[in-house]
Design an enzyme around this catalytic site. Structure first.
Site, short mmCIF file in Angstrom:
data_model
loop_
_atom_site.label_atom_id
_atom_site.label_comp_id
_atom_site.label_asym_id
_atom_site.label_seq_id
_atom_site.Cartn_x
_atom_site.Cartn_y
_atom_site.Cartn_z
N TRP A 1 0.84 -1.20 0.00
CA TRP A 1 0.00 0.00 0.00
C TRP A 1 0.88 1.26 0.00
CZ3 TRP A 1 -3.40 1.67 4.79
CH2 TRP A 1 -4.19 2.79 4.42
N TYR B 1 -3.85 0.69 -4.75
CA TYR B 1 -2.63 1.23 -4.14
C TYR B 1 -1.85 2.03 -5.18
CZ TYR B 1 -3.62 -2.29 -0.52
OH TYR B 1 -4.21 -3.07 0.45
N ARG C 1 -0.17 0.50 11.20
CA ARG C 1 0.19 1.67 10.39
C ARG C 1 1.35 2.46 11.01
NH1 ARG C 1 -4.67 0.33 10.67
NH2 ARG C 1 -5.46 1.88 12.14
N GLY D 1 3.88 -3.54 5.89
CA GLY D 1 4.15 -2.51 4.89
C GLY D 1 5.57 -1.98 5.06
P1 NAP Z 1 1.77 -1.42 8.59
O1 NAP Z 1 2.45 -2.60 8.02
O2 NAP Z 1 1.02 -1.60 9.85
O3 NAP Z 1 2.79 -0.20 8.73
C1 NAP Z 1 3.58 0.14 7.63
C2 NAP Z 1 4.41 1.39 7.86
O4 NAP Z 1 5.23 1.28 9.02
C3 NAP Z 1 5.38 1.59 6.71
O5 NAP Z 1 4.74 2.15 5.62
C4 NAP Z 1 6.46 2.46 7.34
O6 NAP Z 1 5.96 3.81 7.33
C5 NAP Z 1 6.49 1.91 8.77
N1 NAP Z 1 7.52 0.87 8.96
C6 NAP Z 1 7.53 -0.39 8.46
N2 NAP Z 1 8.62 -1.06 8.85
C7 NAP Z 1 9.33 -0.21 9.61
C8 NAP Z 1 10.57 -0.33 10.30
N3 NAP Z 1 11.31 -1.44 10.28
N4 NAP Z 1 10.99 0.74 11.01
C9 NAP Z 1 10.27 1.87 11.06
N5 NAP Z 1 9.10 2.05 10.40
C10 NAP Z 1 8.63 1.01 9.68
O7 NAP Z 1 0.74 -0.77 7.58
P2 NAP Z 1 -0.11 -1.09 6.33
O8 NAP Z 1 0.68 -0.74 5.11
O9 NAP Z 1 -1.40 -0.44 6.63
O10 NAP Z 1 -0.41 -2.65 6.33
C11 NAP Z 1 0.39 -3.61 5.69
C12 NAP Z 1 -0.26 -4.11 4.41
O11 NAP Z 1 -1.56 -4.64 4.67
C13 NAP Z 1 -0.54 -3.05 3.33
O12 NAP Z 1 0.62 -2.60 2.68
C14 NAP Z 1 -1.50 -3.80 2.45
O13 NAP Z 1 -0.81 -4.73 1.65
C15 NAP Z 1 -2.36 -4.52 3.50
N6 NAP Z 1 -3.59 -3.75 3.81
C16 NAP Z 1 -4.76 -4.28 3.35
C17 NAP Z 1 -5.96 -3.63 3.60
C18 NAP Z 1 -7.23 -4.25 3.11
O14 NAP Z 1 -8.29 -3.59 3.14
N7 NAP Z 1 -7.21 -5.47 2.66
C19 NAP Z 1 -5.97 -2.42 4.32
C20 NAP Z 1 -4.77 -1.92 4.78
C21 NAP Z 1 -3.58 -2.60 4.52
P3 NAP Z 1 6.87 5.14 7.44
O15 NAP Z 1 8.25 4.79 7.02
O16 NAP Z 1 6.20 6.14 6.58
O17 NAP Z 1 6.75 5.53 8.88
#
Ligand code: NAP
Length: 327
Positions: free
Chosen positions: A19, A55, A206, A278
């Site tokens: 995403w 996305y 997130r 993510g």
């Molecule tokens: P997440 O995985 O909860 O958080 C991702 C964010 O955390 C990254 O964009 C990055 O943002 C930060 N991050 C990740 N690893 C890190 C690290 N090692 N150190 C520091 N910051 C880090 O969020 P998400 O993208 O919402 O969820 C994951 C996936 O779930 C999505 O990409 C998507 O594929 C899926 N999803 C699906 C739905 C659905 O309706 N089916 C809805 C939402 C998500 P920054 O660097 O900007 O801080």
């Protein structure tokens, strides 16, 4: 890397979520970083990538397609993508009409540069289209070979039951992380009972569960966290307090940090097949190696629940992300 089996295929229990690398909801992500992130999954034993047409309005799928082309071996990747949403006047809306799904799959295949999708998921149930109708079109795509497994996302047990009256269902993708566990009530037990794989979205809530978010942090307009009710004062203070206490617990008991604890917690939930994480740059996936090979005990689970309940007095879920209906 721990693995699971989705409709007979070995899949890593951590998946890269794309995403953010779509580039429209989390700030700009340079294409070279995004492609490198997709290609870096193999450094950690990851083969699962979750993406969707919405996305970045196709950009995330194109990036995944470029990463697969550069890598050269399509079969090394397990690609999960979706359909069932559209953008009207800049706003995300449900659109699971059969004609739309049939058009979307061909667009996805073109952007991904592949002849098949490993797992095709209904992104969100559309209140204007019966689940049985959606299931019928997914079944046709499955039988045609364009998709190799069928999934849904954000569906209740009742909606999954309706879907399964017409087509097989191999996976569900609900929101689930240490702070958002509503699905544990009904959808997760349903998936366990019926052998449906579960890919948990927003595994790090997130970015809240990375431990880097401050209570006074602000996000630019266009970053999804600027409107996420968890990230707004005064509630954000409660979540940051919980994260700090969880981080202290992880350090004291396991020599780990809150990010490791949060992902381990998710993987240790009964019925969860994989956690979608993510990442925008390859180094964000680096902690992956510290998440496997240990488990939380029932005592840890109770202590974690107590920390969260004690700090978060005014919890809120991810409902704000729900798309709108078409006119
Ligand atoms: P997440 O995985 O909860 O958080 C991702 C964010 O955390 C990254 O964009 C990055 O943002 C930060 N991050 C990740 N690893 C890190 C690290 N090692 N150190 C520091 N910051 C880090 O969020 P998400 O993208 O919402 O969820 C994951 C996936 O779930 C999505 O990409 C998507 O594929 C899926 N999803 C699906 C739905 C659905 O309706 N089916 C809805 C939402 C998500 P920054 O660097 O900007 O801080």
């Amino acid at each position: 890397m721990e693995t699971t089996t989705l409709h007979g295929v070995h899949v890593s229990r951590i998946g890269l979520g794309t995403w953010a690398i779509g580039g429209t909801s989390w700030g700009v992500v340079e294409e070279k970083d995004a492609i490198a992130t997709c290609r870096s999954i193999f450094d950690h034993g990851i083969n699962l990538i979750d993406t969707a047409p919405i996305y970045g309005d196709g950009r995330a799928e194109e990036i995944v397609g470029k990463a697969m082309a550069e890598h050269g071996r399509r079969e090394d990747f397990y690609i999960a993508t979706k359909s069932g949403l559209c953008r009207i006047d800049g706003r995300v809306r449900f659109d699971a009409r059969p004609a739309s799904i049939l058009q979307e799959i061909d667009r996805s295949l073109r952007r991904l540069g592949t002849e098949y999708v490993d797992l095709y998921q209904l992104h969100w149930p559309d209140p204007l289209v019966p689940m049985e109708e959606v299931a019928d079109v997914f079944l046709r795509l499955y039988e045609s070979g364009k998709i190799r497994a069928i999934g849904v996302s954000n569906c209740s047990a009742t909606q999954m039951e309706q879907f399964r009256s017409v087509a097989p269902l191999h996976a569900n993708q609900p929101p689930m992380n240490l702070f958002e566990r509503q699905v544990a009530q009904e959808a997760l037990p349903y998936c366990r009972e019926h052998g449906i794989g579960v890919l948990a979205w927003s595994a790090l809530c997130r970015s809240l569960l990375t431990g880097k978010i401050r209570a006074d942090q602000t996000f630019p307009a266009g970053d999804v966290r600027a409107v996420d009710p968890k990230f707004q004062p005064p509630r954000i203070t409660q979540y940051v307090q919980a994260v700090q206490s969880l981080d202290a617990y992880a350090q004291q008991h396991y020599g780990k940090r809150v990010l490791h604890l949060a992902l381990r917690w998710l993987l240790d939930q009964p019925g969860v097949s994989a956690a979608l994480w993510g990442a925008k740059r390859p180094e964000q996936l680096a902690p992956a190696k510290e998440i496997c090979g240990w488990r939380l005990t029932p005592e840890d689970m109770r202590a974690i629940d107590a920390i969260v309940a004690d700090a978060v007095r005014d919890p809120v879920g991810p409902e704000y992300l729900q798309p709108g209906a078409r006119a």
